[in-house]
Each structure stands twice: as C-alpha cells, then as structure tokens.
Design a protein around this motif. Structure first.
Motif, PDB file in Angstrom:
ATOM      1  N   THR A  24       0.838  -1.206   0.000  1.00  0.00           N
ATOM      2  CA  THR A  24       0.000   0.000   0.000  1.00  0.00           C
ATOM      3  C   THR A  24       0.868   1.249   0.000  1.00  0.00           C
ATOM      4  O   THR A  24       0.603   2.200  -0.747  1.00  0.00           O
ATOM      5  N   LEU A  25       1.918   1.252   0.826  1.00  0.00           N
ATOM      6  CA  LEU A  25       2.811   2.411   0.855  1.00  0.00           C
ATOM      7  C   LEU A  25       3.526   2.580  -0.480  1.00  0.00           C
ATOM      8  O   LEU A  25       3.623   3.693  -1.001  1.00  0.00           O
ATOM      9  N   ARG A 119       3.859  -2.046  12.371  1.00  0.00           N
ATOM     10  CA  ARG A 119       2.435  -2.021  12.700  1.00  0.00           C
ATOM     11  C   ARG A 119       2.236  -2.124  14.215  1.00  0.00           C
ATOM     12  O   ARG A 119       1.358  -1.499  14.774  1.00  0.00           O
ATOM     13  N   TRP A 139       2.537   2.589  12.211  1.00  0.00           N
ATOM     14  CA  TRP A 139       1.101   2.645  12.474  1.00  0.00           C
ATOM     15  C   TRP A 139       0.855   3.101  13.907  1.00  0.00           C
ATOM     16  O   TRP A 139      -0.283   3.388  14.274  1.00  0.00           O
ATOM     17  N   GLU A 141       0.774   5.187  17.410  1.00  0.00           N
ATOM     18  CA  GLU A 141       0.615   6.577  17.812  1.00  0.00           C
ATOM     19  C   GLU A 141       1.903   6.999  18.490  1.00  0.00           C
ATOM     20  O   GLU A 141       2.607   6.192  19.085  1.00  0.00           O
ATOM     21  N   HIS A 157       8.007   8.457  10.167  1.00  0.00           N
ATOM     22  CA  HIS A 157       6.785   8.920   9.523  1.00  0.00           C
ATOM     23  C   HIS A 157       5.626   8.049   9.977  1.00  0.00           C
ATOM     24  O   HIS A 157       5.800   6.871  10.272  1.00  0.00           O
ATOM     25  N   SER A 158       4.465   8.641   9.948  1.00  0.00           N
ATOM     26  CA  SER A 158       3.240   7.875  10.143  1.00  0.00           C
ATOM     27  C   SER A 158       2.910   7.197   8.818  1.00  0.00           C
ATOM     28  O   SER A 158       3.184   7.745   7.737  1.00  0.00           O
ATOM     29  N   VAL A 159       2.309   6.033   8.884  1.00  0.00           N
ATOM     30  CA  VAL A 159       1.898   5.328   7.680  1.00  0.00           C
ATOM     31  C   VAL A 159       0.892   6.167   6.889  1.00  0.00           C
ATOM     32  O   VAL A 159       0.727   5.981   5.682  1.00  0.00           O
ATOM     33  N   HIS A 160       0.259   7.109   7.541  1.00  0.00           N
ATOM     34  CA  HIS A 160      -0.753   7.956   6.906  1.00  0.00           C
ATOM     35  C   HIS A 160      -0.151   9.191   6.232  1.00  0.00           C
ATOM     36  O   HIS A 160      -0.884  10.047   5.764  1.00  0.00           O
ATOM     37  N   GLU A 161       1.170   9.278   6.160  1.00  0.00           N
ATOM     38  CA  GLU A 161       1.851  10.448   5.603  1.00  0.00           C
ATOM     39  C   GLU A 161       2.595  10.120   4.309  1.00  0.00           C
ATOM     40  O   GLU A 161       3.722  10.564   4.097  1.00  0.00           O
TER      41      GLU A 161
END
Length: 181
Positions: A24-25, A119, A139, A141, A157-161
């Motif tokens: 996904t990344l 994760r 993943w 926090e 980095h956050s996986v969401h970035e």
C-alpha cells in the motif's frame, strides 16, 4: 521540478513483516513520485515463489507450456517479460537503470536504504536484524512508540503520511547527487 539522476536510479527498500502495509505504501509513493515527474520502477520480492503472471488460455501461456525459457509480449505501450529463471536483484536494478526511482518491496538483507514498516511495537525487533535502515514508517501513535526515539539518525513517519514520505524521498535526490560529485 528537481533534476534527477542521469547515472543511476535512486533506490529505496520498503521492508517489514507481513501485513504491515508495504504494498500500500509503495503504491502511494509511486503515485506521488510519478505526479512529481519521476519515472518509477517497483520490484516486489515473492518469498514463497507462488506468483503466476500468465494464465491458461493465453498464447504466452501456451508458449511457456511448450518449453520457452522466456516469453515476451509487446504492444505499442507495454512490454512484459516472463523468464523461467531467477534473476539476481543487482541485475534487475541494472536493467531498470533508466528509471529515476526503484522502490523495492522486501529483500530485507539487500544493501540499500530501507524504510521499515512497523504495525505493532513487536515489529521494532526487525531493526536488530537490518542494515541500512534510514527510517521507520509506523502505524503506532506517538505516545505508544517511545522506544522508536532510541534509534539514532532515523527519520520517522506515520503510515498515513505517504505524500510527506514522497517529498522526503525527492529531497534525498539532491543529497545523493552531491555525494556522487
């Protein structure tokens, strides 16, 4: 747009345990780097050797079944090469040398810079077995990942970035070019 390497591609490995979001990344980074004008190649390691690129009923499948050691399918816009042999990672990187970036999923022990996918807290144990890790994509926090702060010199980095990670990759191009001079 930043000038990219003429001599060799920039390489980044994305490594981690199963189901940590590597594919996904890589897809997100590929989109962002392509949008930024970079030509991107992706190499995915299949540690179980169970992928099938060709399917029954196609001409290329029948050629392979007839004993062809390599089958190439070419059109005006695409080329596919299927060989019945393992190709060393180094040889594939040389073959892909015309690309600006090569993103590699897996090949944990290869000697290239690595972003390590985390994760769960226990995934950090992978760091003990790796060389050339340059960052962690997590993943977790921030308040749950205190142990990540112990690793000197790693970007986090956050996986969401994914877009931020892609911008960071582009920023590395200048540093790599200066090192080559």
């Amino acid at each position: 747009m930043a000038e990219t390497s003429i001599t060799s591609p920039h390489i980044m490995q994305i490594v981690g345990y199963k189901n940590t979001g590597k594919s996904t990344l890589i897809a997100a980074l590929t989109r962002s780097l392509t949008f930024a004008g970079r030509k991107v190649a992706v190499i995915k390691h299949d540690g179980h050797d169970h992928f099938e690129m060709d399917h029954e009923g196609t001409d290329s499948y029948s050629f392979a079944q007839a004993g062809a050691d390599a089958v190439v399918v070419m059109s005006e816009k695409r080329t596919a090469l299927i060989e019945r042999q393992a190709i060393p990672l180094e040889d594939m990187i040389k073959y892909l040398s015309r690309y600006d970036w090569i993103l590699i999923e897996g090949y944990k022990q290869a000697p290239y810079p690595k972003l390590v996918m985390v994760r769960e807290e226990k995934d950090l144990s992978l760091m003990e077995t790796l060389q050339d890790a340059v960052g962690i994509v997590s993943w977790l926090e921030h308040d749950k990942s205190e142990s990540m702060k112990d690793s000197e010199g790693l970007v986090r980095h956050s996986v969401h970035e994914a877009e931020d990670i892609a911008r960071w990759l582009v920023s590395l191009e200048c540093h790599e070019e200066k090192r080559r001079l």
